[in-house]
Design an enzyme around this catalytic site. Sequence first.
Site, mmCIF file in Angstrom:
data_model
loop_
_atom_site.group_PDB
_atom_site.id
_atom_site.type_symbol
_atom_site.label_atom_id
_atom_site.label_comp_id
_atom_site.label_asym_id
_atom_site.label_seq_id
_atom_site.Cartn_x
_atom_site.Cartn_y
_atom_site.Cartn_z
ATOM 1 N N MET A 1 -6.399 -0.453 2.150
ATOM 2 C CA MET A 1 -6.039 -1.133 1.510
ATOM 3 C C MET A 1 -4.604 -1.695 2.135
ATOM 4 S SD MET A 1 -5.894 -0.112 -2.603
ATOM 5 C CE MET A 1 -8.082 -0.163 -3.239
ATOM 6 N N CYS A 2 -4.475 -2.714 2.067
ATOM 7 C CA CYS A 2 -3.430 -3.431 3.304
ATOM 8 C C CYS A 2 -1.603 -3.293 2.803
ATOM 9 C CB CYS A 2 -3.220 -4.990 2.972
ATOM 10 S SG CYS A 2 -4.517 -6.109 3.162
ATOM 11 N N ARG A 3 -0.693 -3.123 3.703
ATOM 12 C CA ARG A 3 0.249 -3.142 3.375
ATOM 13 C C ARG A 3 1.899 -3.585 3.155
ATOM 14 N NH1 ARG A 3 0.667 1.964 0.985
ATOM 15 N NH2 ARG A 3 -1.047 1.037 -0.199
#
Length: 260
Positions: A1-3
């Site tokens: 998952m992106c940040r």
Amino acid sequence: MCRLLAYLGSPVSLQSLLCQPPHSLIVQSYQPREMTAGRLNADGYGFSWYDRHQRNQPFTYKSILPIWSDINLPSLSDYIHSDCILAYVRSATPGQALDLSNSQPFNYHNWSFIHNGAIPQFRQRLYRPLRDRLRSPYYELINGTTDSEHLFAYLMQLQDSHPQQPLSQTLKTALEDFQELAIAHNSQLSANLILSDGQHLIACRFAVNTTPPSLYYLQQDDSHLIASEPIFPGNWQAFAPGSIVKVNPTQGPQWTVLTP
């Protein structure tokens, strides 16, 4: 998952946000602390920033390189100063193309948007139901294949349909629609979203049939930060699941919690 990372306040250098903090987005790209899926954010990055002396629309830079290996970033981040910045590092969903059309931020007029989350089996479950709700020109806004860009297009369609309505209310309506679709099609959905028009930040931590990714808020003097993970020590406030915040530089944060 992106940040994710967003800033609103007095003008600062991009370097002071992306590169210098002890737990910067560069560090989070290879050593995140709170990711629930994946271990790295090595599938590119991007950022948008505003300079309203030149135009109301955001400027954007995107790359499919890992953020730590882009030799352009040190010069860009030292040169760019802004009072409103959105940035992210990407962990691509398996099966999604690693190209610029799938890279964030996504922009429409003066709006800029970043998303952290996922819709598992998006193509099989919610791709067609969501696209069936889109009219022109919002359907044509979509250049890539990500769930993120579809969510953004739908949100912009709602906003343009009710231009006098606060975006925080439009976001609430969109999340309720996403929840309805996810339940109807037996799908999970997680959507931490951050939007800006260069003068406000609107963000949410939201999920259906799963736990939403982490998201935090910090106010320091006249500056506001929203981040997937705190980038430096401070009195960061964790978003409650189902919460929305609107940040105005002249006021404190305005919180809304969705009714389950």
